[in-house]
Structures are given as C-alpha cells and as structure tokens.
Design a protein around this motif. Structure first.
Motif, PDB file in Angstrom:
ATOM      1  N   ARG A  69       0.751  -1.212  -0.068  1.00  8.78           N
ATOM      2  CA  ARG A  69      -0.012   0.041   0.053  1.00  8.78           C
ATOM      3  C   ARG A  69       1.112   1.040   0.093  1.00  8.78           C
ATOM      4  NH1 ARG A  69      -3.048   3.318   3.875  1.00  8.78           N
ATOM      5  NH2 ARG A  69      -1.868   2.096   5.442  1.00  8.78           N
ATOM      6  N   PHE A  70       0.559   2.265  -0.864  1.00 11.92           N
ATOM      7  CA  PHE A  70       1.302   3.484  -0.832  1.00 11.92           C
ATOM      8  C   PHE A  70       1.285   4.153   0.634  1.00 11.92           C
ATOM      9  CE2 PHE A  70       2.799   7.539  -1.952  1.00 11.92           C
ATOM     10  CZ  PHE A  70       3.894   7.127  -2.881  1.00 11.92           C
ATOM     11  N   PRO A  71       2.455   4.579   0.997  1.00 15.55           N
ATOM     12  CA  PRO A  71       2.329   4.974   2.332  1.00 15.55           C
ATOM     13  C   PRO A  71       1.503   6.451   2.555  1.00 15.55           C
ATOM     14  CG  PRO A  71       4.485   4.555   1.918  1.00 15.55           C
ATOM     15  CD  PRO A  71       3.865   4.441   0.754  1.00 15.55           C
ATOM     16  N   SER A  72       0.962   6.619   3.751  1.00 17.67           N
ATOM     17  CA  SER A  72       0.116   7.917   4.121  1.00 17.67           C
ATOM     18  C   SER A  72       1.000   8.834   4.252  1.00 17.67           C
ATOM     19  CB  SER A  72      -1.036   7.469   4.976  1.00 17.67           C
ATOM     20  OG  SER A  72      -0.363   7.341   6.128  1.00 17.67           O
ATOM     21  N   MET A  73       0.580  10.074   4.250  1.00 19.24           N
ATOM     22  CA  MET A  73       0.971  11.177   4.977  1.00 19.24           C
ATOM     23  C   MET A  73       2.382  11.829   4.221  1.00 19.24           C
ATOM     24  SD  MET A  73      -1.225  12.149   7.037  1.00 19.24           S
ATOM     25  CE  MET A  73      -0.290  13.474   7.968  1.00 19.24           C
ATOM     26  N   ARG A 114       9.641   8.992   3.994  1.00 17.32           N
ATOM     27  CA  ARG A 114       8.913  10.225   3.842  1.00 17.32           C
ATOM     28  C   ARG A 114       9.855  11.418   3.620  1.00 17.32           C
ATOM     29  NH1 ARG A 114       4.688   7.872   8.257  1.00 17.32           N
ATOM     30  NH2 ARG A 114       2.864   7.029   6.917  1.00 17.32           N
ATOM     31  N   ARG A 115      10.510  11.587   2.531  1.00 18.44           N
ATOM     32  CA  ARG A 115      11.550  12.814   2.676  1.00 18.44           C
ATOM     33  C   ARG A 115      10.900  14.111   3.165  1.00 18.44           C
ATOM     34  NH1 ARG A 115      16.131  10.911   2.649  1.00 18.44           N
ATOM     35  NH2 ARG A 115      16.160   9.746   0.772  1.00 18.44           N
ATOM     36  N   LEU A 130       8.896   8.879  12.317  1.00 21.89           N
ATOM     37  CA  LEU A 130       7.656   9.021  11.273  1.00 21.89           C
ATOM     38  C   LEU A 130       8.075   9.161   9.827  1.00 21.89           C
ATOM     39  CD1 LEU A 130       4.730   9.956  13.549  1.00 21.89           C
ATOM     40  CD2 LEU A 130       5.530   7.668  13.220  1.00 21.89           C
ATOM     41  N   ALA A 131       9.227   9.653   9.837  1.00 18.06           N
ATOM     42  CA  ALA A 131      10.059   9.789   8.512  1.00 18.06           C
ATOM     43  C   ALA A 131      10.423   8.580   7.555  1.00 18.06           C
ATOM     44  CB  ALA A 131      10.978  10.710   8.410  1.00 18.06           C
ATOM     45  N   LYS A 132      10.927   7.537   8.812  1.00 13.32           N
ATOM     46  CA  LYS A 132      11.805   6.403   8.564  1.00 13.32           C
ATOM     47  C   LYS A 132      11.161   5.007   8.963  1.00 13.32           C
ATOM     48  CE  LYS A 132      15.737   8.167   6.670  1.00 13.32           C
ATOM     49  NZ  LYS A 132      16.226   7.445   5.501  1.00 13.32           N
ATOM     50  N   THR A 206      15.180   9.226  -5.380  1.00 15.25           N
ATOM     51  CA  THR A 206      14.205   9.825  -5.983  1.00 15.25           C
ATOM     52  C   THR A 206      12.692   9.720  -5.526  1.00 15.25           C
ATOM     53  OG1 THR A 206      13.913   8.373  -7.795  1.00 15.25           O
ATOM     54  CG2 THR A 206      15.417  10.268  -8.152  1.00 15.25           C
ATOM     55  N   ARG A 207      11.891  10.345  -6.015  1.00 18.19           N
ATOM     56  CA  ARG A 207      10.452  10.133  -5.580  1.00 18.19           C
ATOM     57  C   ARG A 207       9.761   8.927  -6.211  1.00 18.19           C
ATOM     58  NH1 ARG A 207       6.650  15.375  -6.088  1.00 18.19           N
ATOM     59  NH2 ARG A 207       8.447  15.935  -4.688  1.00 18.19           N
ATOM     60  N   VAL A 208       9.261   8.024  -5.318  1.00 15.99           N
ATOM     61  CA  VAL A 208       8.438   7.184  -5.908  1.00 15.99           C
ATOM     62  C   VAL A 208       6.834   7.422  -5.972  1.00 15.99           C
ATOM     63  CG1 VAL A 208       7.660   4.461  -5.247  1.00 15.99           C
ATOM     64  CG2 VAL A 208      10.057   5.425  -4.662  1.00 15.99           C
ATOM     65  N   GLN A 209       6.349   6.572  -7.009  1.00  9.47           N
ATOM     66  CA  GLN A 209       4.911   7.046  -7.246  1.00  9.47           C
ATOM     67  C   GLN A 209       4.114   5.967  -7.154  1.00  9.47           C
ATOM     68  OE1 GLN A 209       3.996  10.155  -8.137  1.00  9.47           O
ATOM     69  NE2 GLN A 209       5.705  11.023  -8.902  1.00  9.47           N
ATOM     70  N   PRO A 210       2.677   5.901  -6.624  1.00  6.27           N
ATOM     71  CA  PRO A 210       1.833   4.764  -6.705  1.00  6.27           C
ATOM     72  C   PRO A 210       2.080   4.058  -8.067  1.00  6.27           C
ATOM     73  CG  PRO A 210       0.866   6.847  -5.785  1.00  6.27           C
ATOM     74  CD  PRO A 210       2.047   7.385  -6.388  1.00  6.27           C
ATOM     75  N   GLY A 211       2.180   2.976  -7.884  1.00  2.00           N
ATOM     76  CA  GLY A 211       2.173   1.942  -9.116  1.00  2.00           C
ATOM     77  C   GLY A 211       3.621   1.725  -9.524  1.00  2.00           C
ATOM     78  N   ASP A 212       4.596   2.291  -8.920  1.00  5.74           N
ATOM     79  CA  ASP A 212       5.934   1.878  -9.382  1.00  5.74           C
ATOM     80  C   ASP A 212       6.430   0.607  -8.986  1.00  5.74           C
ATOM     81  OD1 ASP A 212       6.523   4.488 -10.437  1.00  5.74           O
ATOM     82  OD2 ASP A 212       7.397   5.498  -8.869  1.00  5.74           O
TER      83      ASP A 212
END
Ligand code: MN
Length: 231
Positions: A69-73, A114-115, A130-132, A206-212
């Motif tokens: 599941r893609f992380p919240s927040m 969560r950068r 909560l970032a890590k 780099t940034r991860v997107q949903p579906g990656d």
C-alpha cells in the motif's frame, strides 16, 4: 504463564534465509549518510561527520515480492537501496577486529523514507521516527549466510524504478565500513541475534509514485523487489 497475555501476542517478524530457514528480526538500525555522494546530495560534508544511526521497528520489514500500500502522509516517498547486515551473535563494545565474527549474513534492503516528513523534522529539530519507521518501510530480500556470500566489501549497488536505473554506486564507496559500523554502534547498544543494520545508500535517491516497481540489487548478495499499489 504463557496464556495470560491480555492482547494477542505479536508474531515474530522474520526473513527467509537463502537455502532454507528463517532469520528472526529483533531490531533494525540504519546508518545515515554513509556514501559521500549521497551526503553531498542531501547538503552535507561527507568528510567531517562521524557515523550516526536511527532505527526502524522490527515489523517495518516486509519480504521481497510484496505489493505494498502506498504510504499515507507523504507526497515525497524516496527509495534508499542498502546493504543489510544480519547479526548472528550478541556483543557490546565490539572491536573492529572482532566485528565480522558477529555477522550471520547479509541481505539487500530498502530504507523507504518520507522525505518531506524528514525535511520538516530536520528543520524543526524533531525526531525522524515517522519519516523512517512507518509501516512496511523496510522491504528486504532473503538473508544470505556468510558461508554463502562471505563479507562483501565491494560490488555494484543499484536501484531501478520501473526498469530505469536511479541509484548506482559501489559498496567500496562506503565511508564507514561494516566492521567500523558494528564497532561504533555497539558502543551505544548491545547487538544481539536478529538485529539488522542497514548500512546507508548511494546517491540518486528519487521520488516513488503509486504503481511504481522497485528493483534493488547488490552484486554478490542478492536483490529486493517491491511494487506499490495505486493509491
Ligand atoms: Mn538510509
């Protein structure tokens, strides 16, 4: 009395060992800024900082092959590919000479971050937890025993997203080598069987997107693969 727990007892989190068996997870420690070019990309001088550590809860581990599941927040989830050290025997104030004797084996892990949450924490002088240390923030491939892979100190470490290479480095670029990391960390805490140490990430986060789909490989050690579900 084994039957008087007042809530269900949490299961022991574990990772498969290549060739058979399971490695139980006790604690997860992570090294910050252990490759010079990643330290520079995060705005730090790589030459002047002693190693520092943060941790993730044991149940942040999820096995390779998982759909997550893609992380919240977060609007800025980052991948960090890392060599993972699996501790096999206990010790504190371990010398560098004896450090590798404490290692059961190695794996390949992702220190998902969560950068944006981390950036705020840094700015405010707040903890990174909560970032890590969020749910499923430590995907990890199978553990390979030292008998199987020795003590890898050089070799390509790469992370691809949807087949495109984003992170590329070499274990030989680590500022603090595995024996130094174990020795240093064990001055602060006792290490014990079941501990994992994530040893830092090379440049290219780099940034991860949903579906990656993420594929991490450490030459001679193995790989880790996860897919993020659409949000
Ligand atoms: Mn990391």
């Amino acid at each position: 009395m084994a039957d008087d727990y007042v809530v269900p007892v949490p299961a022991t989190v574990h990772l498969p060992v290549a060739g058979g068996g399971r490695f139980p997870i006790r604690r997860i420690y992570c090294v910050g800024r252990n490759y010079a070019e990643h330290a520079i990309e995060m705005g730090h001088d790589p030459d002047r900082e002693p190693p520092f550590f943060f941790s993730k809860p044991a149940d942040a581990v999820v096995a390779s092959g998982s759909a997550l599941r893609f992380p919240s927040m977060t609007d800025d989830l980052h991948h960090e590919i890392e060599l993972v050290v699996a501790i096999g025997t206990e010790g504190s104030e371990i010398s560098e000479d004896e450090a590798l004797d404490r290692v059961y084996g190695y794996g390949v892990g992702l220190d998902m971050t969560r950068r944006d949450v981390q950036a705020t924490a840094k700015k405010m002088g707040r903890p990174w937890d909560l970032a890590k240390g969020f749910d499923a923030s430590a995907p990890c491939g199978p553990i390979r025993s030292v008998t199987d892979v020795g003590h890898p100190s050089a070799g390509a470490i790469t992370l691809s997203v949807n087949g495109e290479v984003r992170q590329s480095g070499d274990l030989a670029q680590q500022i603090w080598r595995v024996p130094e990391v174990i020795a240093y960390l064990s001055r602060y805490v006792s290490l014990a069987p079941g501990d994992l140490i994530m040893t830092g990430t090379p440049a290219g986060v780099t940034r991860v997107q949903p579906g990656d789909e993420l594929n991490g490989v450490v030459e001679g050690v193995g790989e880790v693969n996860v897919r993020y579900l659409d949000r």
